[in-house]
Design a protein around this motif. Structure first.
Motif, PDB file in Angstrom:
ATOM      1  N   LYS A   4       0.836  -1.205   0.000  1.00  0.00           N
ATOM      2  CA  LYS A   4       0.000   0.000   0.000  1.00  0.00           C
ATOM      3  C   LYS A   4       0.871   1.255   0.000  1.00  0.00           C
ATOM      4  CE  LYS A   4      -3.772   2.264   2.357  1.00  0.00           C
ATOM      5  NZ  LYS A   4      -4.667   2.316   3.488  1.00  0.00           N
ATOM      6  N   ASP A   5       1.932   1.248   0.808  1.00  0.00           N
ATOM      7  CA  ASP A   5       2.876   2.373   0.817  1.00  0.00           C
ATOM      8  C   ASP A   5       3.547   2.528  -0.544  1.00  0.00           C
ATOM      9  OD1 ASP A   5       2.321   2.801   3.517  1.00  0.00           O
ATOM     10  OD2 ASP A   5       4.017   1.574   4.177  1.00  0.00           O
ATOM     11  N   CYS A   6       3.993   1.399  -1.117  1.00  0.00           N
ATOM     12  CA  CYS A   6       4.620   1.434  -2.457  1.00  0.00           C
ATOM     13  C   CYS A   6       3.661   2.058  -3.465  1.00  0.00           C
ATOM     14  CB  CYS A   6       4.977   0.031  -2.926  1.00  0.00           C
ATOM     15  SG  CYS A   6       6.481  -0.609  -2.234  1.00  0.00           S
ATOM     16  N   TRP A   7       2.411   1.642  -3.417  1.00  0.00           N
ATOM     17  CA  TRP A   7       1.425   2.143  -4.368  1.00  0.00           C
ATOM     18  C   TRP A   7       1.233   3.655  -4.204  1.00  0.00           C
ATOM     19  CZ3 TRP A   7       0.087   0.582  -8.783  1.00  0.00           C
ATOM     20  CH2 TRP A   7      -1.038   1.083  -9.416  1.00  0.00           C
ATOM     21  N   GLU A   8       1.239   4.149  -2.971  1.00  0.00           N
ATOM     22  CA  GLU A   8       1.110   5.590  -2.732  1.00  0.00           C
ATOM     23  C   GLU A   8       2.287   6.345  -3.341  1.00  0.00           C
ATOM     24  OE1 GLU A   8      -0.726   9.095  -1.287  1.00  0.00           O
ATOM     25  OE2 GLU A   8      -1.521   7.069  -1.377  1.00  0.00           O
ATOM     26  N   TYR A   9       3.505   5.808  -3.184  1.00  0.00           N
ATOM     27  CA  TYR A   9       4.679   6.432  -3.796  1.00  0.00           C
ATOM     28  C   TYR A   9       4.590   6.400  -5.319  1.00  0.00           C
ATOM     29  CZ  TYR A   9       7.288   6.982   0.550  1.00  0.00           C
ATOM     30  OH  TYR A   9       7.709   7.380   1.790  1.00  0.00           O
ATOM     31  N   ILE A  10       4.165   5.267  -5.862  1.00  0.00           N
ATOM     32  CA  ILE A  10       4.036   5.144  -7.325  1.00  0.00           C
ATOM     33  C   ILE A  10       2.993   6.136  -7.837  1.00  0.00           C
ATOM     34  CG2 ILE A  10       3.215   3.608  -9.155  1.00  0.00           C
ATOM     35  CD1 ILE A  10       4.574   1.306  -7.505  1.00  0.00           C
ATOM     36  N   LEU A  11       1.860   6.237  -7.144  1.00  0.00           N
ATOM     37  CA  LEU A  11       0.826   7.198  -7.553  1.00  0.00           C
ATOM     38  C   LEU A  11       1.336   8.634  -7.473  1.00  0.00           C
ATOM     39  CD1 LEU A  11      -2.441   5.771  -5.993  1.00  0.00           C
ATOM     40  CD2 LEU A  11      -1.867   5.956  -8.408  1.00  0.00           C
ATOM     41  N   SER A  12       2.119   8.930  -6.445  1.00  0.00           N
ATOM     42  CA  SER A  12       2.645  10.294  -6.308  1.00  0.00           C
ATOM     43  C   SER A  12       3.575  10.638  -7.465  1.00  0.00           C
ATOM     44  CB  SER A  12       3.363  10.465  -4.976  1.00  0.00           C
ATOM     45  OG  SER A  12       4.598   9.784  -4.944  1.00  0.00           O
TER      46      SER A  12
END
Length: 187
Positions: A4-12
């Protein structure tokens, strides 16, 4: 770090590159169309360091590093919304700390011969062919001009350029950092 954290970074990172919304389909499609974003996609997944996807992410990250001459180790601390301007010839030491919404130009080197590299604040624009040497601190909302060699700290809200880099003025700080990502942004 969780997926979930990885996905937030990727989305950012995606928000900084894209002109459209944040759907998962658009993110994955964009990964295959833009080599700079694709590099960051695999870098962010490599930072997870476990799970079934990690070996593939590490392989893709290594292959893209060789292909485009981008060396950003997975240990590097990078905030939300990284933007690689042209995505070639970028070398970053693993002890570097990069804040949120930073732009890094092509042929940029952030390194250290003595151990600890630079700490870069939020909303920083680093032009092409910039060299940031040793343990310097770059404040928030800073613009560093093309070809600068940064050997001393740069205060927040400054524009610096030259060899060695000197503060030129404090007008219009961070003006080149566009499409800033806000942590927790749900747009």
């Amino acid at each position: 770090m969780t997926y979930k954290d990885c996905w937030e970074y990727i989305l950012s990172d995606y928000v900084r590159y894209s002109r459209t919304g944040r759907s998962a389909f658009k993110v994955l499609t964009y990964t295959f169309l833009n080599h700079k974003f694709a590099y960051q996609f695999w870098l962010r997944l490599t930072m997870k360091r476990d799970g079934w996807l990690w070996p593939l992410a590490e392989f893709k990250h290594r292959m893209m590093s060789r292909r485009y001459g981008i060396e950003i180790p997975w240990r590097t601390k990078i905030g939300y919304g990284l933007f690689l301007s042209h995505g070639v010839g970028i070398i970053i030491n693993e002890t570097t700390v990069i804040g949120n919404n930073c732009n890094i130009g092509s042929f940029t080197t952030i390194g250290s011969n003595k151990g600890k590299a630079a700490k870069i604040g939020d909303n920083v624009w680093i032009g092409p062919s910039v060299c940031i040497v040793e343990d310097v601190t770059i404040g928030d909302d800073v613009t560093i001009g093309a070809g600068a060699v940064v050997t001393r700290d740069i205060p927040s809200k400054a524009t610096a350029a030259g060899v060695p880099a000197k503060v030129l003025h404090y007008d219009n700080p961070g003006a080149f950092v566009r499409k800033r990502y806000k942590v927790g942004n749900q747009d």
